[in-house]
Enzyme design. Structure first.
Site: not given
Ligand code: DOR
Ligand code: ZN
Length: 351
Positions: A13, A15-17, A41, A99, A136, A174, A219, A247, A251, A263
């Site tokens: 899990h 996030h690479l953006r 996402n 997802k 999620h 998560h 989150l 996860d 940011h 988050a």
């Molecule tokens: O803390 C989180 N950040 N929870 C998520 O479900 C999404 C993630 C994000 O994409 O920043």
């Molecule tokens: Zn996530």
């Protein structure tokens, strides 16, 4: 023990953006991990097979030289997702999961699902072809306390979906509560759960006691200590249904430190060090490889990695940068709040 060799881990899990953020964070994961399930996402989200093909080529273009890292792509489930497109994406070998975000549950979830009946044809198709659904698991109702949203989701949404779709393979993403651990432990092998690094080391006091600490806000939000201990017991148990999904969710500090901050905890650089600390503290270093490198591939029906990494326990604490720079500004690295002694040994050929 001062050295530990593990099969190269995977992150189930991540996030690479995209764009500048992708270029800045990808090397951190590629340095230690062989593969990762890449969250869809983005804005706009990765919904169709073609979107996943395009995103995968942007990731490949950002790959540091010499890295051997494989992004395992996912699709973002919407009420308009097309079962045949999902099936084609899976059949091509590119897409390894879909997802499910309840609309409004978290970052960039506005295109997620409101009416679960509308995604029934996609879920039926996924059950037929064995494609995992990554969930999620939080309800979004205003009248449900944020600390209860995971437990309520299990009763109201997850369990009914699984009963209505026999054979559907589900990963509870998560997990943060003893309720989720207990639910996962009671199910058959169509169900698995990922656990993040940060939820093994922080509880809600870390976020809120003695001042508000936005870098610990994610989150699902960290819960009370008894839940953290349940997660630790699950992760270090070696049970096949629990595996690592960091996860890691970068940011920029500017976006974390707003009156309404984002988050996410960015754990990619020091996850393996923290996990080694946690498993050692719990007398479970012999279970670390199952959690990071064996249980995930077994659930996703992929081979385990042939290559290995070496973790070394140093006498003096190892340090990590407080933040990594990106073209959009710094991204703070998760601070576990205790000294770290384990570090991944530099690999041959790297500097
Ligand atoms: O803390 C989180 N950040 N929870 C998520 O479900 C999404 C993630 C994000 O994409 O920043
Ligand atoms: Zn996530």
């Amino acid at each position: 023990m001062t050295r530990l060799t593990l099969r190269r881990p995977d992150d189930w899990h991540l996030h690479l953006r995209d764009g500048a953020m992708l270029r800045a964070v990808l090397p951190e994961t590629a340095a230690h991990f062989a593969r990762a399930i890449i969250m869809p996402n983005l804005v706009p989200p990765v919904v169709r097979h073609d979107d996943a093909i395009a995103y995968k080529s942007r990731i490949d273009a950002a790959m540091p030289e010499g890295a051997s890292f494989q992004p395992l792509m996912t699709l973002y489930l919407t009420e308009d997702s097309d079962p045949n497109d999902v099936a084609a994406a899976a059949a091509s070998g590119l897409v390894h999961a879909v997802k499910l975000y309840p609309a409004g549950a978290t970052t960039n979830s506005a295109s997620g699902v409101r009416n679960f009946d509308k995604v029934r044809p996609v879920l039926d198709k996924m059950a037929e072809i064995g494609l995992p659904l990554c969930v999620h698991g939080e309800v979004v109702d205003d009248d449900i306390d944020i600390f209860d949203r995971e437990a309520v989701f299990i009763d109201r949404i997850l369990d009914p979906i699984r009963r209505a779709t026999p054979g559907l393979r589900v990963v509870m993403e998560h997990i943060t509560t003893s309720d989720a651990v207990a639910y996962a432990e009671a199910q058959d092998d169509t169900l698995a759960a990922t656990i993040t690094t940060h939820h093994l080391v922080i509880n809600r006091n870390h976020i809120l006691a003695g001042g508000i600490r936005p870098h610990y806000y994610c989150l699902p939000v960290a819960k009370r200590e008894s839940h953290r201990l349940a997660l630790r017991a699950a992760a270090t148990s070696g049970q096949a249904r629990f595996f690592l999904g960091t996860d890691s969710a970068p940011h920029t500090d500017a976006n974390k430190l707003l009156p309404c901050g984002c988050a996410g905890c960015f754990t990619a650089p020091n996850t393996m060090s923290i996990l080694a600390h946690v498993f050692e503290e719990d007398g479970a270093l012999d279970k670390l490889e199952a959690f990071t490198s064996l249980n995930g591939p077994a659930f996703y029906r992929l081979p385990v990695n042939d290559s290995t990494i070496e973790l070394i326990r140093h006498d003096t604490p190892v340090s990590y940068p407080e933040a990594i720079p990106t073209e959009d500004g710094p991204v703070t690295v998760f601070d576990p709040g205790f000294p770290l002694h384990w570090a991944v040994a530099p690999q041959e050929g790297s500097d």
